[in-house]
Design an enzyme around this catalytic site. Structure first.
Site, PDB file in Angstrom:
ATOM      1  N   GLY A  15       0.787  -1.222   0.000  1.00  0.00           N
ATOM      2  CA  GLY A  15       0.000   0.000   0.000  1.00  0.00           C
ATOM      3  C   GLY A  15       0.821   1.275   0.000  1.00  0.00           C
ATOM      4  N   ASN A  17       1.306   3.395  -2.507  1.00  0.00           N
ATOM      5  CA  ASN A  17       0.543   4.472  -3.138  1.00  0.00           C
ATOM      6  C   ASN A  17      -0.608   4.918  -2.249  1.00  0.00           C
ATOM      7  OD1 ASN A  17       1.423   5.479  -5.770  1.00  0.00           O
ATOM      8  ND2 ASN A  17       1.348   3.330  -6.402  1.00  0.00           N
ATOM      9  N   ARG A  93      -6.473  -7.561  -8.268  1.00  0.00           N
ATOM     10  CA  ARG A  93      -7.562  -8.382  -8.792  1.00  0.00           C
ATOM     11  C   ARG A  93      -8.316  -7.604  -9.861  1.00  0.00           C
ATOM     12  NH1 ARG A  93      -9.930 -12.746  -7.089  1.00  0.00           N
ATOM     13  NH2 ARG A  93     -12.039 -11.982  -7.363  1.00  0.00           N
ATOM     14  N   ILE A  94      -8.722  -8.309 -10.899  1.00  0.00           N
ATOM     15  CA  ILE A  94      -9.568  -7.692 -11.916  1.00  0.00           C
ATOM     16  C   ILE A  94     -10.972  -7.577 -11.361  1.00  0.00           C
ATOM     17  CG2 ILE A  94     -10.569  -7.983 -14.215  1.00  0.00           C
ATOM     18  CD1 ILE A  94      -8.007  -9.445 -15.021  1.00  0.00           C
ATOM     19  N   ASN A 109      -7.148   3.993 -11.307  1.00  0.00           N
ATOM     20  CA  ASN A 109      -6.053   3.061 -11.135  1.00  0.00           C
ATOM     21  C   ASN A 109      -4.755   3.744 -11.546  1.00  0.00           C
ATOM     22  OD1 ASN A 109      -4.818   0.472 -10.653  1.00  0.00           O
ATOM     23  ND2 ASN A 109      -4.639   0.229 -12.870  1.00  0.00           N
ATOM     24  N   HIS A 111      -0.960   2.713 -13.131  1.00  0.00           N
ATOM     25  CA  HIS A 111      -0.300   1.612 -13.841  1.00  0.00           C
ATOM     26  C   HIS A 111       1.160   1.989 -14.109  1.00  0.00           C
ATOM     27  CE1 HIS A 111      -0.060  -1.910 -16.417  1.00  0.00           C
ATOM     28  NE2 HIS A 111       0.588  -1.163 -17.299  1.00  0.00           N
ATOM     29  N   ALA A 175       7.789   8.235  -8.735  1.00  0.00           N
ATOM     30  CA  ALA A 175       6.960   9.067  -9.608  1.00  0.00           C
ATOM     31  C   ALA A 175       5.476   8.828  -9.338  1.00  0.00           C
ATOM     32  CB  ALA A 175       7.287   8.768 -11.071  1.00  0.00           C
ATOM     33  N   GLU A 176       5.107   7.582  -9.095  1.00  0.00           N
ATOM     34  CA  GLU A 176       3.717   7.279  -8.786  1.00  0.00           C
ATOM     35  C   GLU A 176       3.241   8.032  -7.556  1.00  0.00           C
ATOM     36  OE1 GLU A 176       3.483   3.082  -8.274  1.00  0.00           O
ATOM     37  OE2 GLU A 176       3.733   2.627 -10.403  1.00  0.00           O
TER      38      GLU A 176
END
Length: 319
Positions: A15, A17, A93-94, A109, A111, A175-176
Site C-alpha cells: 500500500g 501508493n 484483482r480484476i 487506477n 499503472h 513518480a507514482e
C-alpha cells in the site's frame, strides 16, 4: 477543509501508493479524505499503516468466492463508508464489469507504464527488453477493458543504461507517489469548477436537435435554434441572485412537479430565485456523485417543453 470528497482505497499488499494518498490528504487544503482502506488479503501490510493513521479498514480474502460475490461485498463496504470515489493502489484483482459500471467515472487506477504501452504485468522488463529509453506511470479511469480507460495523467521516468526491472520499478514508484495524489485532487475538484460544469452541460445539450448555445443575463444557456427568437430550455446558474450554488435550470411541467421534486430531494433541487415562479427547477451540480445521465434526461425533457411542433416528433425518439 469542509466538504472534502470521500475516497476509498483498495490494496492487496504494502500500500505505498495508498500511503502517498493518505499523507497528501493530511494537508489542510487537500480536497479529499481517505475514509476506507480495503484489501482482498487480511495480511496486506498496508492495512496496519492505515489503521495506525486512524483510517477505517476492511479486509476479507477473496479465495473460494465468485468474483461478483466478492465485489458485491466490497461495494457494500465502500458505500457504507460513504465514499464518493474508489482508488486502486496496488489492488491485484480484476474487478467485475458490474462493479466497474457502478463506479464508472469515479474509479481510478495507477499503472507502471506509459499507457497505452505495456498494459498488464511485467511492464518494466518489457520496456527494457524493447530498448525503450523512457518509461513511467499512468493514472487512468477504470473501464471493463484492462488498462484501457481514459488517461488522466502521466509521468515519464528515464530508463538508464544497465537498468534492471527492480531498479526501474523503484524510480517509477517514486513518480507514482507524486502523480497519484495530484491527479486525484484534480479529478475530485473538477466537478465543482464552473468552467468544467458549463462545458459538461453544453456537451449534453448540444447533442439535442436544433440547439444553439447563447448567454442570457450573464448565464450560459441553450435554446432551440430554429429561429432568432428560439426559446431557451436550459441555463447554468453560477451563484446568481445571491444563491450559493452552481446549478442547471430546466423547465418542469409546472408548480406541482416543481414542489414535489424539492420536497423529495431538497439537497438536489430548489426553486431558483428568478425563474422559479415560471415553473423552472434548479438542480445542483456542484456536488459529488452528479448523475450525468439524469442531467441528460432533464435536458431532453426541458427541450421537449419548448421545441416547436415541427420538432416534437423527435421528442418521442429522444425519450
Amino acid at each position: 477543509m469542509a466538504d472534502r470528497v470521500r475516497v476509498a482505497v483498495l490494496i492487496s499488499g504494502r500500500g505505498t501508493n495508498m500511503a502517498a494518498l493518505l499523507y497528501a490528504a493530511k494537508r489542510e487544503d487537500c480536497p479529499y479524505e481517505i475514509v476506507l482502506v480495503a484489501a482482498n488479503d487480511p495480511e496486506a501490510r498496508g492495512l496496519t499503516l492505515a489503521a495506525a493513521e486512524g483510517v477505517p479498514t476492511f479486509a476479507q480474502s477473496h479465495k473460494g468466492m465468485e468474483r461478483s460475490e466478492f465485489d458485491a461485498i466490497l461495494d457494500r463496504e465502500i458505500r457504507k463508508a460513504g465514499a464518493d470515489y474508489v482508488v486502486l493502489a496496488g489492488y491485484m484483482r480484476i474487478l467485475s464489469d458490474d462493479f466497474v459500471g457502478k463506479w464508472a467515472g469515479r474509479l481510478l487506477n495507477i499503472h507502471p507504464s506509459l499507457l497505452p504501452k505495456y498494459p498488464g504485468l511485467d511492464t518494466h522488463r518489457r520496456a527494457i527488453d524493447a530498448g525503450d529509453t523512457v518509461s513511467g506511470c499512468t493514472v487512468h479511469l477504470v473501464t471493463p477493458a484492462l488498462d484501457e480507460g481514459p488517461i488522466l495523467g502521466q509521468t515519464e521516468v528515464a530508463i538508464l543504461p544497465g537498468d534492471t526491472p527492480e531498479k526501474l520499478a523503484t524510480r517509477i514508484r517514486l513518480a507514482e507517489h507524486q502523480l497519484y495524489p495530484r491527479v486525484l485532487e484534480e479529478l475530485v475538484t473538477r466537478e465543482r469548477d464552473p468552467d468544467w460544469i458549463v462545458a459538461k452541460v453544453g456537451e449534453l445539450a448540444m447533442e439535442l436537435p436544433e440547439v444553439a448555445a447563447k448567454s442570457s443575463h450573464g448565464s450560459p444557456g441553450w435554446r432551440i435554434a430554429t429561429s432568432k427568437s428560439g426559446k431557451f430550455f436550459a441555463y447554468v446558474s453560477i451563484r446568481h441572485h445571491g444563491e450559493d450554488a452552481i446549478s442547471l435550470l430546466v423547465k418542469t411541467s409546472g408548480p406541482d412537479e416543481q414542489a414535489a421534486l424539492i420536497e423529495a430531494e431538497p439537497d438536489i433541487y430548489y426553486k431558483p430565485a428568478y425563474y422559479g415562479p415560471s415553473g423552472w427547477i434548479a438542480i445542483r451540480l456542484d456536488r459529488p456523485n452528479v448523475d450525468w445521465e439524469h442531467i441528460a434526461n432533464w435536458l431532453r425533457k426541458s427541450w421537449s417543453f419548448v421545441a416547436p411542433k415541427k420538432l416534437q416528433p423527435m421528442a418521442e425518439f429522444l425519450g
